[in-house]
Design a protein around this motif. Structure first.
Motif, PDB file in Angstrom:
ATOM      1  N   ASN B  31      91.777 -41.193  14.677  1.00  0.00           N
ATOM      2  CA  ASN B  31      92.043 -42.495  15.314  1.00  0.00           C
ATOM      3  C   ASN B  31      90.791 -43.113  15.924  1.00  0.00           C
ATOM      4  O   ASN B  31      90.640 -44.332  15.945  1.00  0.00           O
ATOM      5  N   PHE B  32      89.911 -42.258  16.445  1.00  0.00           N
ATOM      6  CA  PHE B  32      88.642 -42.751  16.994  1.00  0.00           C
ATOM      7  C   PHE B  32      87.812 -43.395  15.884  1.00  0.00           C
ATOM      8  O   PHE B  32      87.301 -44.504  16.031  1.00  0.00           O
ATOM      9  N   LEU B  33      87.715 -42.699  14.750  1.00  0.00           N
ATOM     10  CA  LEU B  33      86.937 -43.229  13.615  1.00  0.00           C
ATOM     11  C   LEU B  33      87.577 -44.503  13.071  1.00  0.00           C
ATOM     12  O   LEU B  33      86.888 -45.457  12.704  1.00  0.00           O
ATOM     13  N   LEU B  34      88.896 -44.526  13.072  1.00  0.00           N
ATOM     14  CA  LEU B  34      89.642 -45.692  12.585  1.00  0.00           C
ATOM     15  C   LEU B  34      89.340 -46.918  13.455  1.00  0.00           C
ATOM     16  O   LEU B  34      89.061 -48.010  12.961  1.00  0.00           O
ATOM     17  N   GLU B  35      89.347 -46.693  14.777  1.00  0.00           N
ATOM     18  CA  GLU B  35      89.104 -47.795  15.713  1.00  0.00           C
ATOM     19  C   GLU B  35      87.664 -48.306  15.612  1.00  0.00           C
ATOM     20  O   GLU B  35      87.426 -49.509  15.558  1.00  0.00           O
ATOM     21  N   LYS B  36      86.713 -47.381  15.540  1.00  0.00           N
ATOM     22  CA  LYS B  36      85.304 -47.784  15.550  1.00  0.00           C
ATOM     23  C   LYS B  36      84.847 -48.394  14.227  1.00  0.00           C
ATOM     24  O   LYS B  36      83.945 -49.229  14.206  1.00  0.00           O
ATOM     25  N   THR B  37      85.434 -47.958  13.119  1.00  0.00           N
ATOM     26  CA  THR B  37      84.980 -48.484  11.820  1.00  0.00           C
ATOM     27  C   THR B  37      85.798 -49.689  11.354  1.00  0.00           C
ATOM     28  O   THR B  37      85.389 -50.384  10.429  1.00  0.00           O
ATOM     29  N   SER B  38      86.965 -49.904  11.976  1.00  0.00           N
ATOM     30  CA  SER B  38      87.878 -50.983  11.571  1.00  0.00           C
ATOM     31  C   SER B  38      88.298 -50.859  10.109  1.00  0.00           C
ATOM     32  O   SER B  38      88.589 -51.869   9.447  1.00  0.00           O
ATOM     33  N   ALA B  39      88.298 -49.649   9.583  1.00  0.00           N
ATOM     34  CA  ALA B  39      88.706 -49.436   8.182  1.00  0.00           C
ATOM     35  C   ALA B  39      90.219 -49.293   8.109  1.00  0.00           C
ATOM     36  O   ALA B  39      90.901 -49.211   9.127  1.00  0.00           O
ATOM     37  N   THR B  40      90.732 -49.260   6.873  1.00  0.00           N
ATOM     38  CA  THR B  40      92.169 -48.992   6.723  1.00  0.00           C
ATOM     39  C   THR B  40      92.351 -47.473   6.725  1.00  0.00           C
ATOM     40  O   THR B  40      91.421 -46.725   6.394  1.00  0.00           O
ATOM     41  N   ARG B  41      93.553 -47.028   7.079  1.00  0.00           N
ATOM     42  CA  ARG B  41      93.846 -45.588   7.127  1.00  0.00           C
ATOM     43  C   ARG B  41      93.551 -44.912   5.789  1.00  0.00           C
ATOM     44  O   ARG B  41      92.928 -43.853   5.733  1.00  0.00           O
ATOM     45  N   GLY B  42      94.002 -45.559   4.720  1.00  0.00           N
ATOM     46  CA  GLY B  42      93.863 -44.981   3.384  1.00  0.00           C
ATOM     47  C   GLY B  42      92.404 -44.823   2.992  1.00  0.00           C
ATOM     48  O   GLY B  42      91.981 -43.750   2.556  1.00  0.00           O
ATOM     49  N   ASN B  43      91.631 -45.902   3.181  1.00  0.00           N
ATOM     50  CA  ASN B  43      90.215 -45.861   2.805  1.00  0.00           C
ATOM     51  C   ASN B  43      89.464 -44.832   3.652  1.00  0.00           C
ATOM     52  O   ASN B  43      88.642 -44.060   3.134  1.00  0.00           O
ATOM     53  N   LEU B  44      89.749 -44.820   4.952  1.00  0.00           N
ATOM     54  CA  LEU B  44      89.066 -43.869   5.840  1.00  0.00           C
ATOM     55  C   LEU B  44      89.354 -42.439   5.390  1.00  0.00           C
ATOM     56  O   LEU B  44      88.455 -41.605   5.304  1.00  0.00           O
ATOM     57  N   SER B  45      90.602 -42.185   5.078  1.00  0.00           N
ATOM     58  CA  SER B  45      91.013 -40.856   4.652  1.00  0.00           C
ATOM     59  C   SER B  45      90.283 -40.437   3.365  1.00  0.00           C
ATOM     60  O   SER B  45      89.788 -39.307   3.251  1.00  0.00           O
ATOM     61  N   VAL B  46      90.186 -41.364   2.427  1.00  0.00           N
ATOM     62  CA  VAL B  46      89.503 -41.079   1.152  1.00  0.00           C
ATOM     63  C   VAL B  46      88.029 -40.752   1.392  1.00  0.00           C
ATOM     64  O   VAL B  46      87.485 -39.770   0.861  1.00  0.00           O
ATOM     65  N   GLN B  47      87.374 -41.565   2.232  1.00  0.00           N
ATOM     66  CA  GLN B  47      85.930 -41.373   2.465  1.00  0.00           C
ATOM     67  C   GLN B  47      85.667 -40.088   3.250  1.00  0.00           C
ATOM     68  O   GLN B  47      84.669 -39.408   2.999  1.00  0.00           O
TER      69      GLN B  47
END
Lengths: 194, 98
Positions: B31-47
């Motif tokens: 969630n921290f990475l999600l908030e700071k990068t403003s990415a989507t959950r799916g894309n963040l998970s893939v990367q």
């Protein structure tokens, strides 16, 4: 976020992200405000009891230790649930204070059992170390100054009578814990915290 | 002046953002990475999975308050790759040593 980056965009992104991560620290002000208030109360109680010739004054320290310990533990556990990031600075500050408490506890226990009471001035001087270092780690000047104040007032405490020592202790806690704690709270409220 | 090839795994906006965030912390949760990068959950998970497969990032899955929690930290290999990447882009920009 999939297009090709230029080197300057890469560098800018790295700088932005590192700076974002740096701002993600944990709230520390609660502990300074809590312990500042509790220790001042314990010293006032101890002093008033001593003036009345009552031996129960020292029990105030034990009560404060237990109440403060329980509240700190409760707060720490609650914060851990909402903690999204762990930084080296938070870890260092936590271990610094744990080490300080262990040092203080062993010294006070040892001096209590041996019947050679620990000088209050020594406690004030000792308190200066974690306060000063926390201020340096956080780059927060009021705590750095608070730590220096503990050392100065602690040094003076070795040469004055009990009444003055009690006053110096209260002044040290007020300006070393409460004031920096309040200023830190204001700063934390203004920043996004993790 | 010879330009060193940029690590293709890090030369991607989201993956570089993830690694840059992890450089400054011991560990960070999803969630921290999600908030700071403003990415989507799916894309963040893939990367994150790509970085994990390359050995750049260590992923720990636990439970927090009865909810699944993913915690990421940068590995020694990831840190080395990040340092090499920064050195390489500084050479590109003419601010680093060849």
């Amino acid at each position: 976020m999939e297009r090709e980056l230029t080197p300057s965009e890469s560098l800018k992104l790295i700088e932005t992200m590192i700076s974002q991560a740096k701002q993600s620290f944990h709230r520390q002000s609660f502990y300074f405000l809590l312990w500042g208030a509790l220790l001042i109360a314990a010293m006032i109680f101890n002093y008033v009891m001593a003036m009345q010739g009552s031996p129960i004054g020292s029990y105030g320290w034990a009560v404060v230790g237990m109440v403060g310990g329980l509240l700190s533990w409760w707060r720490g556990a609650r914060e851990a649930k909402h903690q999204h990031v762990h930084t080296m600075m938070d870890r260092m500050i936590a271990w610094l204070w744990a080490g300080f408490l262990a040092t203080l506890f062993i010294t006070m226990l040892g001096s209590g059992i041996s019947g050679d009471p620990m000088n209050v001035g020594a406690i004030i001087v000792l308190t200066g170390l974690p306060t000063f270092l926390t201020g340096q780690l956080m780059r927060f000047k009021p705590l750095i100054l608070g730590g220096i104040l503990f050392w100065v007032l602690g040094a003076i405490s070795f040469f004055v009578d009990m009444r003055a020592v009690a006053l110096l202790y209260i002044v040290a806690m007020f300006f070393g814990y409460l004031v920096p704690g309040y200023l830190l709270k204001r700063q934390e409220d203004g920043l996004r915290t993790a | 002046m010879a330009f060193a090839p940029l690590d293709p795994l890090l030369h991607n906006q989201l993956r570089l953002a993830i690694v840059s965030l992890l450089v400054g912390v011991d560990s960070a949760d999803f969630n921290f990475l999600l908030e700071k990068t403003s990415a989507t959950r799916g894309n963040l998970s893939v990367q994150i999975t790509k970085l994990k497969d390359a050995g750049y990032v260590t992923v720990k899955k636990t439970f927090k308050d009865n909810y699944p929690n993913t915690s990421c930290s940068l590995s020694a290999k990831g840190l080395k790759a990040f340092e090499a990447y920064v050195k390489a882009i500084k050479v590109y920009l003419g601010t680093g040593e060849d």
